[in-house]
Design a protein around this motif. Structure first.
Motif, PDB file in Angstrom:
ATOM      1  N   PRO A 187       0.829  -1.206   0.000  1.00 56.65           N
ATOM      2  CA  PRO A 187       0.000   0.000   0.000  1.00 56.65           C
ATOM      3  C   PRO A 187       0.867   1.261   0.000  1.00 56.65           C
ATOM      4  O   PRO A 187       1.875   1.329   0.697  1.00 56.65           O
ATOM      5  CB  PRO A 187      -0.814  -0.122   1.294  1.00 56.65           C
ATOM      6  N   GLY A 188       0.466   2.207  -0.834  1.00 52.12           N
ATOM      7  CA  GLY A 188       1.206   3.449  -0.969  1.00 52.12           C
ATOM      8  C   GLY A 188       2.028   3.505  -2.244  1.00 52.12           C
ATOM      9  O   GLY A 188       2.441   4.575  -2.671  1.00 52.12           O
ATOM     10  N   MET A 189       2.294   2.338  -2.840  1.00 51.82           N
ATOM     11  CA  MET A 189       3.032   2.304  -4.104  1.00 51.82           C
ATOM     12  C   MET A 189       2.043   2.464  -5.247  1.00 51.82           C
ATOM     13  O   MET A 189       0.980   1.859  -5.232  1.00 51.82           O
ATOM     14  CB  MET A 189       3.792   0.980  -4.253  1.00 51.82           C
ATOM     15  N   PRO A 190       2.374   3.269  -6.267  1.00 47.01           N
ATOM     16  CA  PRO A 190       1.433   3.472  -7.370  1.00 47.01           C
ATOM     17  C   PRO A 190       1.291   2.246  -8.275  1.00 47.01           C
ATOM     18  O   PRO A 190       0.233   2.020  -8.836  1.00 47.01           O
ATOM     19  CB  PRO A 190       2.013   4.652  -8.142  1.00 47.01           C
ATOM     20  N   ASN A 191       2.361   1.457  -8.429  1.00 43.73           N
ATOM     21  CA  ASN A 191       2.341   0.316  -9.345  1.00 43.73           C
ATOM     22  C   ASN A 191       3.145  -0.847  -8.761  1.00 43.73           C
ATOM     23  O   ASN A 191       3.945  -0.671  -7.844  1.00 43.73           O
ATOM     24  CB  ASN A 191       2.975   0.695 -10.697  1.00 43.73           C
ATOM     25  N   TRP A 192       2.954  -2.021  -9.356  1.00 44.66           N
ATOM     26  CA  TRP A 192       3.769  -3.183  -9.022  1.00 44.66           C
ATOM     27  C   TRP A 192       5.184  -2.901  -9.526  1.00 44.66           C
ATOM     28  O   TRP A 192       5.371  -2.293 -10.567  1.00 44.66           O
ATOM     29  CB  TRP A 192       3.226  -4.433  -9.722  1.00 44.66           C
ATOM     30  N   ARG A 193       6.180  -3.354  -8.761  1.00 44.43           N
ATOM     31  CA  ARG A 193       7.580  -3.167  -9.165  1.00 44.43           C
ATOM     32  C   ARG A 193       8.337  -4.467  -8.968  1.00 44.43           C
ATOM     33  O   ARG A 193       7.968  -5.287  -8.127  1.00 44.43           O
ATOM     34  CB  ARG A 193       8.225  -2.067  -8.329  1.00 44.43           C
ATOM     35  N   LEU A 194       9.401  -4.611  -9.723  1.00 47.62           N
ATOM     36  CA  LEU A 194      10.242  -5.791  -9.568  1.00 47.62           C
ATOM     37  C   LEU A 194      10.929  -5.741  -8.205  1.00 47.62           C
ATOM     38  O   LEU A 194      11.319  -4.671  -7.729  1.00 47.62           O
ATOM     39  CB  LEU A 194      11.295  -5.856 -10.670  1.00 47.62           C
ATOM     40  N   ALA A 195      11.080  -6.914  -7.602  1.00 47.77           N
ATOM     41  CA  ALA A 195      11.695  -6.985  -6.274  1.00 47.77           C
ATOM     42  C   ALA A 195      13.096  -6.383  -6.274  1.00 47.77           C
ATOM     43  O   ALA A 195      13.504  -5.752  -5.298  1.00 47.77           O
ATOM     44  CB  ALA A 195      11.730  -8.434  -5.798  1.00 47.77           C
TER      45      ALA A 195
END
Length: 116
Positions: free
Chosen positions: A88-96
């Motif tokens: 929560p709080g991140m705009p998009n999924w990102r690579l680890a």
């Protein structure tokens, strides 16, 4: 009273103004330092508050995951640097591999157990 004395009205006014300016400078610096973001540093969390993570495993979102659960998945090699994660709080999924918080967990994961 001597004009050069510390207690002369001119000296007291000068001292008071100097203290006001110094206080304003210190407050400005404190506000700047509090709002500064240090890359890789976690923001302070409230006691008992755990970050909640989600990971894409087998093509679907898995979660919510605690840090301990995410660490376990990393140790089991189910979450790798190519795994998409989100909290929560991140705009998009990102690579680890793009998230310092997750990379820190990778660094803390134990190496594989030697065979033999």
């Amino acid at each position: 009273m001597d004009e050069g004395s510390f207690y002369s009205i001119d000296r007291l006014v000068e001292f008071g103004l100097s203290m006001a300016v110094a206080t304003q400078m210190a407050n400005s610096m404190n506000i700047g330092l509090q709002s500064m973001v240090t890359p890789g540093a976690d923001n302070a969390m409230l006691p008992g508050e755990q970050p909640v993570w989600y990971a894409v495993l087998d093509g679907s979102a898995t979660g919510p995951l605690s840090l301990a659960e995410l660490s376990r998945l990393i140790a089991e090699k189910r979450v790798t640097k190519e795994t998409y994660v989100w909290k929560p709080g991140m705009p998009n999924w990102r690579l680890a591999e793009d998230l310092p918080e997750v990379l820190r967990l990778v660094a803390l994961a134990p190496p594989p157990v030697p065979e033999g």
